[in-house]
Design a protein around this motif. Structure first.
Motif, PDB file in Angstrom:
ATOM      1  N   LEU A 120       0.839  -1.195   0.000  1.00  0.00           N
ATOM      2  CA  LEU A 120       0.000   0.000   0.000  1.00  0.00           C
ATOM      3  C   LEU A 120       0.879   1.253   0.000  1.00  0.00           C
ATOM      4  N   PRO A 121       0.429   2.328  -0.631  1.00  0.00           N
ATOM      5  CA  PRO A 121       1.269   3.521  -0.815  1.00  0.00           C
ATOM      6  C   PRO A 121       1.277   4.447   0.397  1.00  0.00           C
ATOM      7  N   GLU A 122       1.998   5.542   0.251  1.00  0.00           N
ATOM      8  CA  GLU A 122       2.004   6.599   1.259  1.00  0.00           C
ATOM      9  C   GLU A 122       0.969   7.652   0.889  1.00  0.00           C
ATOM     10  N   VAL A 123       0.328   8.213   1.927  1.00  0.00           N
ATOM     11  CA  VAL A 123      -0.683   9.247   1.723  1.00  0.00           C
ATOM     12  C   VAL A 123      -0.422  10.391   2.696  1.00  0.00           C
ATOM     13  N   VAL A 124      -1.189  11.457   2.545  1.00  0.00           N
ATOM     14  CA  VAL A 124      -1.160  12.550   3.512  1.00  0.00           C
ATOM     15  C   VAL A 124      -2.246  12.278   4.548  1.00  0.00           C
ATOM     16  N   GLY A 125      -1.858  12.222   5.816  1.00  0.00           N
ATOM     17  CA  GLY A 125      -2.838  11.919   6.852  1.00  0.00           C
ATOM     18  C   GLY A 125      -2.227  11.988   8.232  1.00  0.00           C
ATOM     19  N   HIS A 126      -2.723  11.126   9.115  1.00  0.00           N
ATOM     20  CA  HIS A 126      -2.234  11.057  10.498  1.00  0.00           C
ATOM     21  C   HIS A 126      -2.301   9.590  10.901  1.00  0.00           C
ATOM     22  N   HIS A 127      -1.165   9.031  11.318  1.00  0.00           N
ATOM     23  CA  HIS A 127      -1.076   7.583  11.521  1.00  0.00           C
ATOM     24  C   HIS A 127      -2.117   7.065  12.515  1.00  0.00           C
ATOM     25  N   ALA A 128      -2.160   7.629  13.715  1.00  0.00           N
ATOM     26  CA  ALA A 128      -3.054   7.110  14.754  1.00  0.00           C
ATOM     27  C   ALA A 128      -4.520   7.232  14.344  1.00  0.00           C
ATOM     28  N   GLU A 158      -6.170   1.739  -4.756  1.00  0.00           N
ATOM     29  CA  GLU A 158      -6.241   2.108  -6.166  1.00  0.00           C
ATOM     30  C   GLU A 158      -5.787   3.558  -6.302  1.00  0.00           C
ATOM     31  N   PRO A 159      -4.720   3.813  -7.061  1.00  0.00           N
ATOM     32  CA  PRO A 159      -4.233   5.191  -7.211  1.00  0.00           C
ATOM     33  C   PRO A 159      -5.061   5.970  -8.228  1.00  0.00           C
ATOM     34  N   ALA A 160      -5.077   7.284  -8.060  1.00  0.00           N
ATOM     35  CA  ALA A 160      -5.712   8.178  -9.033  1.00  0.00           C
ATOM     36  C   ALA A 160      -4.782   9.372  -9.221  1.00  0.00           C
ATOM     37  N   ALA A 161      -5.267  10.403  -9.885  1.00  0.00           N
ATOM     38  CA  ALA A 161      -4.406  11.531 -10.251  1.00  0.00           C
ATOM     39  C   ALA A 161      -3.711  12.154  -9.046  1.00  0.00           C
ATOM     40  N   ASP A 162      -4.477  12.565  -8.051  1.00  0.00           N
ATOM     41  CA  ASP A 162      -3.874  13.249  -6.904  1.00  0.00           C
ATOM     42  C   ASP A 162      -4.309  12.663  -5.568  1.00  0.00           C
ATOM     43  N   VAL A 231     -11.973   4.721   1.204  1.00  0.00           N
ATOM     44  CA  VAL A 231     -11.496   5.969   1.800  1.00  0.00           C
ATOM     45  C   VAL A 231     -10.525   6.608   0.816  1.00  0.00           C
ATOM     46  N   GLU A 232     -10.786   7.853   0.452  1.00  0.00           N
ATOM     47  CA  GLU A 232      -9.900   8.583  -0.452  1.00  0.00           C
ATOM     48  C   GLU A 232      -9.093   9.609   0.329  1.00  0.00           C
ATOM     49  N   LEU A 233      -7.762   9.581   0.128  1.00  0.00           N
ATOM     50  CA  LEU A 233      -6.852  10.495   0.812  1.00  0.00           C
ATOM     51  C   LEU A 233      -5.842  11.048  -0.191  1.00  0.00           C
ATOM     52  N   PRO A 234      -5.334  12.263   0.045  1.00  0.00           N
ATOM     53  CA  PRO A 234      -4.337  12.830  -0.869  1.00  0.00           C
ATOM     54  C   PRO A 234      -3.084  11.953  -0.930  1.00  0.00           C
ATOM     55  N   ARG A 235      -2.563  11.762  -2.124  1.00  0.00           N
ATOM     56  CA  ARG A 235      -1.322  11.004  -2.279  1.00  0.00           C
ATOM     57  C   ARG A 235      -0.149  11.807  -1.740  1.00  0.00           C
ATOM     58  N   ALA A 236       0.794  11.111  -1.103  1.00  0.00           N
ATOM     59  CA  ALA A 236       1.953  11.799  -0.525  1.00  0.00           C
ATOM     60  C   ALA A 236       2.806  12.449  -1.605  1.00  0.00           C
ATOM     61  N   ASP A 237       2.916  11.804  -2.769  1.00  0.00           N
ATOM     62  CA  ASP A 237       3.766  12.368  -3.823  1.00  0.00           C
ATOM     63  C   ASP A 237       3.118  13.564  -4.515  1.00  0.00           C
TER      64      ASP A 237
END
Length: 242
Positions: A120-128, A158-162, A231-237
């Motif tokens: 699974l990839p990295e995203v922008v979020g909060h671990h806990a 599943e990745p998407a644009a951003d 759940v959709e979250l911003p991609r880290a990259d």
């Protein structure tokens, strides 16, 4: 004007939650208290046998546990509304594996199958916060299955644009389309407590958490055919939100 409209909408949402909370205090919180009172009164009746009295004590302990769980969920929901959340780069792989470990500890030996498909990839979020989100989704997936059916859970992304979409799929009882928005509201239950115990707060916590992280959540399901929560979250990259 836009900011005023947004603030008005937020205040209206808070008022709706307060109304629902008031109902819960008068109904959900009182239910275990009434049960404890009833069984305590039976204990005072010396005509009951020792076996019956032990059973009444067990029922009181169950009511205490139910009330404690409800209060803990209410506190978790309240904290999400108030706490400051610092967004950062988070490994979904570690989030899901930490949640899976907690599920194993909390499941009480219940048999289930869990597949984590791919890295699974990295995203922008909060671990806990994300661990709590995934754990709540997994806990529901294990709980809401037909009697005699082994829960089968599958997680992938599943990745998407951003953004990245994290998906939790199960083989449970499913959710009719007309109820799929309702389940994310606080204190909502589609099933009786006798069939599927719970507080009706778990998915409300999930939605509140995902919203605080700047993401989105939804479900695809049909009654009797299992569910697929996403759940959709911003991609880290794509970079941290400014």
């Amino acid at each position: 004007e836009t900011r005023v409209a947004e603030r008005t909408e937020q205040l209206e949402e808070i008022n709706r939650e307060l109304d629902t909370f008031a109902y819960s205090v008068s109904h959900d919180l009182r239910a275990p208290l009434r049960a404890m009172q009833g069984f305590a009164e039976l204990l005072l009746d010396k005509s009951h046998s020792e076996t019956e009295r032990v059973e009444y004590l067990k029922r009181i302990l169950i009511s205490v546990h139910n009330m404690d769980r409800l209060i803990q969920d209410l506190l978790a929901y309240s904290r999400l509304s108030r706490q400051e959340i610092m967004l950062q780069t988070v490994s979904l792989d570690k989030v899901v594996r930490d949640a899976a470990q907690q599920l194993e500890l909390a499941s009480g030996g219940k048999n289930y199958q869990l597949e984590i498909a791919g890295k699974l990839p990295e995203v922008v979020g909060h671990h806990a916060v994300l661990v709590q989100v995934v754990l709540n989704l997994l806990t529901n997936a294990v709980k809401f299955v037909p009697k005699g059916v082994t829960p089968k859970l599958r997680i992938w992304s599943e990745p998407a644009a951003d953004y990245c979409r994290l998906i939790v799929q199960d083989n449970g009882i499913g959710i009719a389309p007309q109820h799929q928005e309702r389940i994310f509201k606080i204190f909502e239950r589609l099933n009786g407590l006798d069939s599927y115990p719970g507080t009706g707060i778990g998915l409300a916590i999930v939605r509140k958490a995902v919203n605080r992280l700047g993401g989105r959540i939804g479900v695809e399901s049909h009654e009797g055919e299992g569910s697929r929560f996403w759940v959709e979250l911003p991609r880290a990259d794509a970079g941290l939100p400014r």
